[in-house]
Motif scaffolding. Structure first.
Motif, PDB file in Angstrom:
ATOM      1  N   LEU A 147      41.233  54.431  35.132  1.00 43.39           N
ATOM      2  CA  LEU A 147      40.445  54.423  36.365  1.00 43.39           C
ATOM      3  C   LEU A 147      39.097  53.725  36.190  1.00 43.39           C
ATOM      4  O   LEU A 147      38.406  53.466  37.167  1.00 43.39           O
ATOM      5  CB  LEU A 147      40.254  55.848  36.887  1.00 43.39           C
ATOM      6  N   GLU A 148      38.742  53.437  34.955  1.00 42.29           N
ATOM      7  CA  GLU A 148      37.488  52.757  34.659  1.00 42.29           C
ATOM      8  C   GLU A 148      37.710  51.328  34.172  1.00 42.29           C
ATOM      9  O   GLU A 148      36.776  50.681  33.696  1.00 42.29           O
ATOM     10  CB  GLU A 148      36.689  53.553  33.615  1.00 42.29           C
ATOM     11  N   THR A 149      38.930  50.830  34.272  1.00 38.23           N
ATOM     12  CA  THR A 149      39.208  49.471  33.797  1.00 38.23           C
ATOM     13  C   THR A 149      38.838  48.435  34.856  1.00 38.23           C
ATOM     14  O   THR A 149      38.794  48.730  36.056  1.00 38.23           O
ATOM     15  CB  THR A 149      40.701  49.308  33.439  1.00 38.23           C
ATOM     16  N   ALA A 150      38.602  47.224  34.391  1.00 36.62           N
ATOM     17  CA  ALA A 150      38.220  46.138  35.294  1.00 36.62           C
ATOM     18  C   ALA A 150      39.268  45.923  36.381  1.00 36.62           C
ATOM     19  O   ALA A 150      38.941  45.788  37.567  1.00 36.62           O
ATOM     20  CB  ALA A 150      38.000  44.849  34.502  1.00 36.62           C
ATOM     21  N   GLY A 151      40.536  45.899  35.999  1.00 42.71           N
ATOM     22  CA  GLY A 151      41.601  45.668  36.971  1.00 42.71           C
ATOM     23  C   GLY A 151      41.617  46.707  38.076  1.00 42.71           C
ATOM     24  O   GLY A 151      41.748  46.376  39.257  1.00 42.71           O
ATOM     25  N   HIS A 152      41.484  47.969  37.704  1.00 41.75           N
ATOM     26  CA  HIS A 152      41.476  49.043  38.700  1.00 41.75           C
ATOM     27  C   HIS A 152      40.261  48.924  39.620  1.00 41.75           C
ATOM     28  O   HIS A 152      40.383  49.045  40.844  1.00 41.75           O
ATOM     29  CB  HIS A 152      41.486  50.411  38.012  1.00 41.75           C
ATOM     30  N   LEU A 153      39.106  48.696  39.025  1.00 41.47           N
ATOM     31  CA  LEU A 153      37.886  48.612  39.835  1.00 41.47           C
ATOM     32  C   LEU A 153      37.913  47.396  40.770  1.00 41.47           C
ATOM     33  O   LEU A 153      37.484  47.482  41.922  1.00 41.47           O
ATOM     34  CB  LEU A 153      36.654  48.586  38.927  1.00 41.47           C
ATOM     35  N   ILE A 154      38.439  46.288  40.290  1.00 41.74           N
ATOM     36  CA  ILE A 154      38.564  45.099  41.140  1.00 41.74           C
ATOM     37  C   ILE A 154      39.518  45.379  42.302  1.00 41.74           C
ATOM     38  O   ILE A 154      39.259  45.015  43.451  1.00 41.74           O
ATOM     39  CB  ILE A 154      39.008  43.876  40.314  1.00 41.74           C
ATOM     40  N   LYS A 179      27.100  36.156  40.899  1.00 38.49           N
ATOM     41  CA  LYS A 179      27.102  35.172  39.814  1.00 38.49           C
ATOM     42  C   LYS A 179      28.198  35.504  38.791  1.00 38.49           C
ATOM     43  O   LYS A 179      28.958  34.626  38.367  1.00 38.49           O
ATOM     44  CB  LYS A 179      25.734  35.137  39.143  1.00 38.49           C
ATOM     45  N   LEU A 180      28.288  36.766  38.413  1.00 40.64           N
ATOM     46  CA  LEU A 180      29.292  37.196  37.443  1.00 40.64           C
ATOM     47  C   LEU A 180      30.699  37.083  38.018  1.00 40.64           C
ATOM     48  O   LEU A 180      31.632  36.651  37.322  1.00 40.64           O
ATOM     49  CB  LEU A 180      29.014  38.609  36.973  1.00 40.64           C
ATOM     50  N   ALA A 181      30.866  37.442  39.279  1.00 41.23           N
ATOM     51  CA  ALA A 181      32.193  37.343  39.901  1.00 41.23           C
ATOM     52  C   ALA A 181      32.650  35.894  39.963  1.00 41.23           C
ATOM     53  O   ALA A 181      33.823  35.589  39.687  1.00 41.23           O
ATOM     54  CB  ALA A 181      32.152  37.957  41.309  1.00 41.23           C
ATOM     55  N   ARG A 182      31.727  34.975  40.298  1.00 37.18           N
ATOM     56  CA  ARG A 182      32.079  33.537  40.306  1.00 37.18           C
ATOM     57  C   ARG A 182      32.498  33.083  38.903  1.00 37.18           C
ATOM     58  O   ARG A 182      33.412  32.273  38.749  1.00 37.18           O
ATOM     59  CB  ARG A 182      30.915  32.690  40.820  1.00 37.18           C
ATOM     60  N   ARG A 183      31.836  33.594  37.876  1.00 35.39           N
ATOM     61  CA  ARG A 183      32.179  33.216  36.508  1.00 35.39           C
ATOM     62  C   ARG A 183      33.580  33.722  36.147  1.00 35.39           C
ATOM     63  O   ARG A 183      34.362  33.016  35.520  1.00 35.39           O
ATOM     64  CB  ARG A 183      31.146  33.780  35.530  1.00 35.39           C
ATOM     65  N   VAL A 184      33.892  34.962  36.540  1.00 34.93           N
ATOM     66  CA  VAL A 184      35.205  35.528  36.248  1.00 34.93           C
ATOM     67  C   VAL A 184      36.298  34.772  36.992  1.00 34.93           C
ATOM     68  O   VAL A 184      37.335  34.435  36.421  1.00 34.93           O
ATOM     69  CB  VAL A 184      35.251  37.030  36.609  1.00 34.93           C
ATOM     70  N   VAL A 185      36.059  34.455  38.273  1.00 34.76           N
ATOM     71  CA  VAL A 185      37.055  33.761  39.089  1.00 34.76           C
ATOM     72  C   VAL A 185      37.231  32.324  38.611  1.00 34.76           C
ATOM     73  O   VAL A 185      38.331  31.790  38.630  1.00 34.76           O
ATOM     74  CB  VAL A 185      36.645  33.800  40.580  1.00 34.76           C
ATOM     75  N   GLY A 186      36.168  31.718  38.165  1.00 36.40           N
ATOM     76  CA  GLY A 186      36.241  30.337  37.674  1.00 36.40           C
ATOM     77  C   GLY A 186      36.059  29.324  38.786  1.00 36.40           C
ATOM     78  O   GLY A 186      35.868  29.692  39.942  1.00 36.40           O
ATOM     79  N   PRO A 187      36.142  28.052  38.424  1.00 35.63           N
ATOM     80  CA  PRO A 187      35.872  26.985  39.410  1.00 35.63           C
ATOM     81  C   PRO A 187      36.842  26.961  40.559  1.00 35.63           C
ATOM     82  O   PRO A 187      37.875  27.424  40.622  1.00 35.63           O
ATOM     83  CB  PRO A 187      35.976  25.699  38.597  1.00 35.63           C
TER      84      PRO A 187
END
Length: 139
Positions: free
Chosen positions: A4-11, A131-139
């Motif tokens: 429940l605390e993982t990136a995938g779940h939170l996203i 800014k961080l979300a754009r970095r994770v998603v990529g160009p």
């Protein structure tokens, strides 16, 4: 590990919340539109004469399922498909007059609901998050 605390779940939870706010606000304004349909409308408005594959690429949507989105927009009378003069096999997409009115009406609603989606974050945190979300998603 607490799943429940993982990136995938939170996203996934953030996506659910974002979609819920979008649907609530657009329905309250009298529009039956999904976030993906709005994204497609927005791209078609900004990139006239693009085709279905171009829309899918620009909104990072699966090319195999974008057809259903485009079909629903056409059924609503918001877009039209025209045979391309450059490639007779391709269909260029454009907004109808009704589609332009709907897009213009939805745009401020969608801009305003961004505030609601990110309400728990202060100004600096919002900028960092984006800014961080754009970095994770990529160009």
């Amino acid at each position: 590990m607490d799943l429940l605390e993982t990136a995938g779940h939170l996203i996934r939870r953030m996506h659910q919340q974002s979609t819920q706010v979008f649907v609530q606000r657009t329905k309250a304004a009298g529009y039956d539109v999904t976030p993906v349909q709005f994204a497609a409308l927005d791209v078609i408005q900004a990139h006239r004469a693009t085709d279905q594959a171009g829309v899918a690429e620009m909104i990072a949507y699966d090319r195999a399922t974008i057809g259903g989105v485009i079909d629903r927009l056409e059924q609503k009378g918001w877009i039209r498909r025209i045979v391309s003069e450059r490639d007779r096999r391709a269909r260029e997409l454009s907004l109808t007059p009704q589609g332009k009115r709907v897009h213009a009406a939805l745009l401020p609603i969608v801009e305003d609901l961004q505030e609601e989606i990110l309400r728990p974050l202060g100004g600096a945190d919002r900028m960092s998050f984006l800014k961080l979300a754009r970095r994770v998603v990529g160009p």
